[in-house]
Design a protein around this motif. Structure first.
Motif, PDB file in Angstrom:
ATOM      1  N   ALA A  83       0.847  -1.195   0.000  1.00 22.03           N
ATOM      2  CA  ALA A  83       0.000   0.000   0.000  1.00 22.03           C
ATOM      3  C   ALA A  83       0.886   1.250   0.000  1.00 22.03           C
ATOM      4  O   ALA A  83       0.710   2.153   0.801  1.00 22.03           O
ATOM      5  N   GLY A  84       1.869   1.299  -0.886  1.00 27.55           N
ATOM      6  CA  GLY A  84       2.762   2.455  -0.976  1.00 27.55           C
ATOM      7  C   GLY A  84       4.149   2.137  -0.458  1.00 27.55           C
ATOM      8  O   GLY A  84       4.379   1.107   0.187  1.00 27.55           O
ATOM      9  N   CYS A  85       5.049   3.056  -0.739  1.00 31.13           N
ATOM     10  CA  CYS A  85       6.446   2.916  -0.312  1.00 31.13           C
ATOM     11  C   CYS A  85       6.540   2.864   1.211  1.00 31.13           C
ATOM     12  O   CYS A  85       7.320   2.107   1.780  1.00 31.13           O
ATOM     13  N   TYR A 111       9.740  11.550   5.815  1.00 30.80           N
ATOM     14  CA  TYR A 111       9.122  11.405   7.142  1.00 30.80           C
ATOM     15  C   TYR A 111       8.560  10.006   7.372  1.00 30.80           C
ATOM     16  O   TYR A 111       8.545   9.501   8.498  1.00 30.80           O
ATOM     17  N   THR A 112       8.137   9.339   6.298  1.00 28.33           N
ATOM     18  CA  THR A 112       7.548   8.002   6.468  1.00 28.33           C
ATOM     19  C   THR A 112       8.601   6.955   6.853  1.00 28.33           C
ATOM     20  O   THR A 112       8.247   5.904   7.388  1.00 28.33           O
ATOM     21  N   SER A 113       9.890   7.257   6.595  1.00 21.84           N
ATOM     22  CA  SER A 113      10.954   6.353   7.061  1.00 21.84           C
ATOM     23  C   SER A 113      11.056   6.459   8.576  1.00 21.84           C
ATOM     24  O   SER A 113      11.171   5.445   9.281  1.00 21.84           O
ATOM     25  N   THR A 193      13.597   3.928  -3.089  1.00 22.38           N
ATOM     26  CA  THR A 193      13.632   4.446  -4.466  1.00 22.38           C
ATOM     27  C   THR A 193      12.322   5.127  -4.883  1.00 22.38           C
ATOM     28  O   THR A 193      11.971   5.120  -6.062  1.00 22.38           O
ATOM     29  N   ALA A 194      11.638   5.742  -3.905  1.00 19.09           N
ATOM     30  CA  ALA A 194      10.340   6.373  -4.228  1.00 19.09           C
ATOM     31  C   ALA A 194      10.437   7.321  -5.423  1.00 19.09           C
ATOM     32  O   ALA A 194       9.519   7.393  -6.242  1.00 19.09           O
ATOM     33  N   TYR A 195      11.577   8.044  -5.523  1.00 19.30           N
ATOM     34  CA  TYR A 195      11.751   9.015  -6.605  1.00 19.30           C
ATOM     35  C   TYR A 195      12.658   8.517  -7.726  1.00 19.30           C
ATOM     36  O   TYR A 195      13.073   9.311  -8.566  1.00 19.30           O
ATOM     37  N   CYS A 216       4.654   3.556  -6.484  1.00 16.89           N
ATOM     38  CA  CYS A 216       4.155   3.469  -7.866  1.00 16.89           C
ATOM     39  C   CYS A 216       3.185   4.598  -8.208  1.00 16.89           C
ATOM     40  O   CYS A 216       3.062   4.964  -9.365  1.00 16.89           O
ATOM     41  N   HIS A 217       2.506   5.171  -7.197  1.00 19.17           N
ATOM     42  CA  HIS A 217       1.692   6.353  -7.502  1.00 19.17           C
ATOM     43  C   HIS A 217       2.576   7.583  -7.652  1.00 19.17           C
ATOM     44  O   HIS A 217       2.152   8.592  -8.181  1.00 19.17           O
ATOM     45  N   LYS A 218       3.819   7.520  -7.182  1.00 21.01           N
ATOM     46  CA  LYS A 218       4.735   8.658  -7.393  1.00 21.01           C
ATOM     47  C   LYS A 218       5.528   8.523  -8.688  1.00 21.01           C
ATOM     48  O   LYS A 218       5.693   9.507  -9.385  1.00 21.01           O
ATOM     49  N   SER A 219       5.996   7.332  -9.001  1.00 24.15           N
ATOM     50  CA  SER A 219       6.976   7.222 -10.090  1.00 24.15           C
ATOM     51  C   SER A 219       6.701   6.146 -11.135  1.00 24.15           C
ATOM     52  O   SER A 219       7.527   5.950 -12.031  1.00 24.15           O
TER      53      SER A 219
HETATM   54  C1  LIG Z   1       6.942  10.088  -1.594  1.00 24.15           C
HETATM   55  C2  LIG Z   1       7.984   9.415  -0.784  1.00 24.15           C
HETATM   56  C3  LIG Z   1       7.646   8.393   0.105  1.00 24.15           C
HETATM   57  C4  LIG Z   1       6.223   7.956   0.350  1.00 24.15           C
HETATM   58  O1  LIG Z   1       5.738   7.183  -0.704  1.00 24.15           O
HETATM   59  P1  LIG Z   1       4.289   6.488  -0.612  1.00 24.15           P
HETATM   60  O2  LIG Z   1       4.288   5.538  -1.755  1.00 24.15           O
HETATM   61  O3  LIG Z   1       3.269   7.570  -0.764  1.00 24.15           O
HETATM   62  O4  LIG Z   1       4.211   5.807   0.709  1.00 24.15           O
HETATM   63  C5  LIG Z   1       8.667   7.764   0.785  1.00 24.15           C
HETATM   64  N1  LIG Z   1       9.938   8.119   0.619  1.00 24.15           N
HETATM   65  C6  LIG Z   1      10.308   9.098  -0.228  1.00 24.15           C
HETATM   66  C7  LIG Z   1      11.756   9.450  -0.389  1.00 24.15           C
HETATM   67  C8  LIG Z   1       9.345   9.789  -0.950  1.00 24.15           C
HETATM   68  O5  LIG Z   1       9.725  10.772  -1.775  1.00 24.15           O
END
Ligand SMILES: *Cc1c(COP(=O)(O)O)cnc(C)c1O
Length: 395
Positions: A83-85, A111-113, A193-195, A216-219
């Protein structure tokens, strides 16, 4: 309760707008994904022919094959959807650490890390960056921090995390060097590797990453929420650990369900369908990454002709996320009755969206996927706004 406000929901972005919002460029759907979205928009739409209790094993549509193709594309042993990165990072931490353990991460981490670590009750030790204006992460500092953790706690950290491309400056970290250090110390590495994956080529084995986490919704041109957790075979049995519980009363067991993925990750409709539909385009587009970086460098060159405008972070750019300091715009905003909103409004007038309202001191934009014509148009728009407000612009 006024239910009328839910009628005809609109995003307020016309087709002829140029969106430069950093988090949105790589997630724009492909035409194929838009079709798949209509076809698979209903709730659990890929579950019509699910016989193995898990979304990654579904054969119609061909998700089982897709899972293996994604693993090949990233050069990793095993892949699952999340469900996301953020869920991928949380799941790794949850399955290979114990509360009270220490992990080492870069100080440009998302911040999610940090929240993943907090939710799993881990102690966080940060690798510092070099500060303004480069915000560089020196790979050698990972070795230093590992030694430091060992001195203080008696043990090496249980996990290291490196943000491949950070979300503030768009700096591309030297993942291979950090990967080498982690291997020397025997500390497993998450490369976030979100970006990067989905827009640029990434090879997990070459970079010596034990895990990749992707957004995958980001990149990857997919509908939210969906991410990827990729793991080497050394760790996959642990992070993809299956349920061992049996209900005493119900007599049920769930022995195919992977615990940290909630049994079956909640991507079984629009997210996985759009991701799959965009995949052929994604495989192709990463080959053209150099051209995307050239556009970003061109943009920086142009916008820096404006007095007082300066790109910060690594220079020249190696990524399309650009952080700009703009004291001259900020000075204009101070005099303007619309304050920081002047930049937002001026851009909107020129059909450019995605610079956060109220920001003028510094801002981020992402040129990924814009045509040369659009990049030039956006650069000219900034210059035009500067001139209009009495800021000098080099010819
Ligand atoms: C956007 C981003 C996240 C969060 O990604 P989600 O798929 O929305 O959970 C995590 N780490 C980095 C570096 C991001 O740029």
């Amino acid at each position: 309760m006024d239910l009328n406000k839910y009628k005809n929901l609109k995003r307020g972005i016309q087709d002829n707008y140029i969106n430069v919002n950093p988090i949105q460029r790589g997630g724009v759907l492909t035409g194929e994904a838009r079709k798949a979205l209509l076809e698979f928009g209903d709730g659990y739409s890929v579950c019509d022919y699910c016989f193995d209790s898990r979304v990654d094993l579904v054969q119609k549509p061909p998700i089982r094959d897709f899972t293996m193709d994604v693993a090949k594309f990233l050069n990793v042993d095993e892949v699952r959807f999340t469900a996301g990165c953020r869920h991928a990072m949380w799941a790794i931490m949850h399955t290979i650490t114990e509360p009270g353990n220490t992990i080492v991460l870069d100080s440009l981490a998302h911040y999610t890390s940090y929240l993943g670590a907090e939710a799993n009750r881990l102690d966080v030790v940060e690798v510092p960056h070099t500060g303004h204006p480069m915000f560089h992460i020196d790979p050698e500092m990972y070795a230093q921090k590992f030694e430091e953790v060992k001195r203080h706690t008696g043990n090496l950290p249980v996990l290291a995390l490196l943000t491949h491309v950070d979300s503030r400056y768009g700096n591309l970290a030297n993942a291979e060097a950090v990967g080498k250090i982690c291997k020397q110390y025997g500390v497993p590495l998450i490369l976030n590797t979100a970006y990067s994956t989905g827009v640029m080529p990434v090879d997990a084995k070459k970079l010596r990453a034990d895990f990749l986490t992707c957004s995958c919704h980001k990149s990857w041109a997919a509908s939210a929420p969906i991410g990827i957790l990729a793991a080497s075979s050394e760790w996959s049995y642990k992070v993809f650990g299956k349920s061992r519980i049996t209900g005493d009363w119900s007599g049920c067991s769930f022995n195919k369900k992977e615990v940290a993925l909630f049994g079956c990750p909640p991507v079984f409709g629009a997210p996985i369908a759009t991701l799959m539909a965009s995949f052929p385009t994604v495989v192709e587009r990463v080959k053209h990454w150099d051209e995307e970086v050239r556009k970003a460098c061109y943009f920086v060159g142009e916008i820096e002709k404006i007095d007082g405008i300066c790109q910060i972070g690594h220079k020249p750019k190696q990524h399309t996320l650009i952080n700009i300091e703009s004291p001259s715009f900020h000075a204009v905003a101070g005099k303007d009755r619309r304050k920081g909103y002047f930049l937002y409004r001026e851009l909107k007038k020129r059909r450019i969206m995605g610079v956060r309202p109220g920001m003028s001191k510094s801002f981020e934009i992402n040129t990924y996927g814009l045509s040369w014509e659009q990049v030039k148009y956006v650069a000219e728009a900034f210059k035009d706004i500067a001139l209009k407000h009495g800021i000098c612009v080099e010819p």
